[in-house]
Design an enzyme around this catalytic site. Structure first.
Site, PDB file in Angstrom:
ATOM      1  N   PRO A  74       0.808  -1.214  -0.004  1.00  0.00           N
ATOM      2  CG  PRO A  74      -0.980  -1.708   1.497  1.00  0.00           C
ATOM      3  CD  PRO A  74       0.322  -2.033   0.958  1.00  0.00           C
ATOM      4  CB  CYS A  75       1.372   3.383  -2.602  1.00  0.00           C
ATOM      5  SG  CYS A  75      -0.019   3.741  -3.412  1.00  0.00           S
TER       6      CYS A  75
END
Length: 379
Positions: A74-75
């Site tokens: 996840p960014c």
């Protein structure tokens, strides 16, 4: 021949798996905490190898050996839209990716993330693991790739990291270009027209069909396919009036000032893509998770024609011809095709959940290009 095996972490609904499967890889494990996304993955690739839960809770005995590992931690913590908090726990999930590498011992791994990832402190930590840590038998290459350069009808920039312990693997060379040079062998960028032209311009339904299927012991909305997710919204008249003034490539500055909400009237610069309309003969801008909200980006359907020709001395604003224009946002189905999902891909979840899955996915055309580059190195 036995197909090379693959583990997909932070798998989402399976966008990367689509591309790698097309190049001959066999998924043997997928991990995804969002149960709707995991169910979509399972509907397409089988439930038997999917873990729908927290990656940190996966025990080493559950991790098989594999030839390849792919995934996009996840960014949101360091994306352009995020708060850029370095202590955001989501930024640390890449450490779980490293734990899986240690256990599965893949010949090659691929990490996909937002374009800013290559300049983040987390990325530098990853480089240090390769240089002096537990991944020192891998050699990495990395860079920012534009999906449009690989046959996707969308301009979407992503950082790609390829780690290999079987020889250096360069990033794939582009196969497409905005305007290919003569003799380059490159193809023109694919366009929005290439993937959504011919679909019903005015979908009848505003809802998903009634359908429930059980995955992971829970009943969930689905399975949906194709035109099942080609539904429209019900905007109010003010919204329709706003849409009608926006030409292809235009945005909020094409809407008469008196129709704009106060927040836009008082912000004369910036956010140029909001209330934007796509162009038929160009790739779309990035499809995000809320593509069904025109105030979030350039998500209006590309079909538009002015009610009359503009003449010298005309006012700035020209309204569209309601008989020749399609004044709505793109549908979930259109967004999935722009994201390069197969036309018959299966979907699970609510309307909002499916939109999130589509917007978070890696376009399969980009994944396919990477898979084609990696495949010859896998023993």
């Amino acid at each position: 021949m036995t197909k090379p095996t693959m583990i997909d972490l932070f798998a989402g609904c399976g966008g990367m798996t689509v591309g790698f499967h097309d190049e001959g890889f066999k998924p043997v494990l997928a991990v995804e905490w969002d149960r709707y996304a995991a169910a979509t993955y399972a509907a397409n690739w089988g439930e038997d190898h999917v873990i729908a839960g927290d990656i940190a809770a996966v025990e080493e005995r559950q991790i098989p050996r594999a030839d390849l590992m792919i995934g996009g931690p996840p960014c949101q913590g360091f994306s352009n839209l995020g708060l850029k908090r370095l202590d955001d726990p989501r930024n640390q999930l890449w450490r779980e990716y490293i734990r899986f590498i240690r256990t599965a011992k893949p010949q090659v791994f691929v990490i996909e993330n937002v374009d800013r990832f290559s300049k983040s402190p987390e990325f530098q930590m990853l480089v240090e693991e390769v240089d002096h840590g537990t991944l020192n038998d891998y050699e990495i290459t990395y860079g920012v790739l534009n999906s449009a350069d690989y046959g996707v009808s969308q301009r979407r920039r992503r950082t790609i990291v390829i780690g290999s312990r079987v020889g250096r693997i360069d990033l794939p060379s582009p196969t497409h270009a905005r305007v290919p040079e003569p003799g380059s062998g490159l193809l023109p960028w694919r366009t929005v027209r290439d993937v959504i032209e011919g679909l019903p311009a005015r979908p009848e339904s505003t809802e998903l069909p009634e359908s429930v299927t059980e995955f992971f012991g829970d009943p969930m909305p689905g399975i949906f396919k194709g035109l099942d997710i080609h539904f429209r919204r019900n905007p109010n008249q003010l919204s329709l009036d706003r849409y009608s003034y926006v030409p292809p490539g235009g945005g909020r500055f094409d809407v008469p000032v008196e129709l704009l909400p106060r927040c836009w009237r008082e912000k004369p610069t910036g956010t140029t893509d909001v209330m934007g309309r796509m162009r038929w003969d160009a790739p779309s801008l990035t499809i995000r998770t809320e593509f069904f909200k025109p105030e979030k980006g350039a998500y209006l359907h590309p079909q538009w024609a002015p009610a009359r020709q503009r003449r010298d001395g005309d006012p700035q604003y020209i309204k569209g011809d309601p008989k020749k224009s399609v004044d709505r946002v793109i549908t979930h189905y259109e967004a999935s095709l722009i994201q390069d999902f197969p036309k018959d891909y299966l979907w699970m979840g609510t309307k909002t959940a499916i939109a999130k899955q589509i917007g978070n996915a890696v376009p399969s055309g980009l994944a396919r290009a990477i898979a084609k580059q990696v495949r010859p190195f896998i023993d």
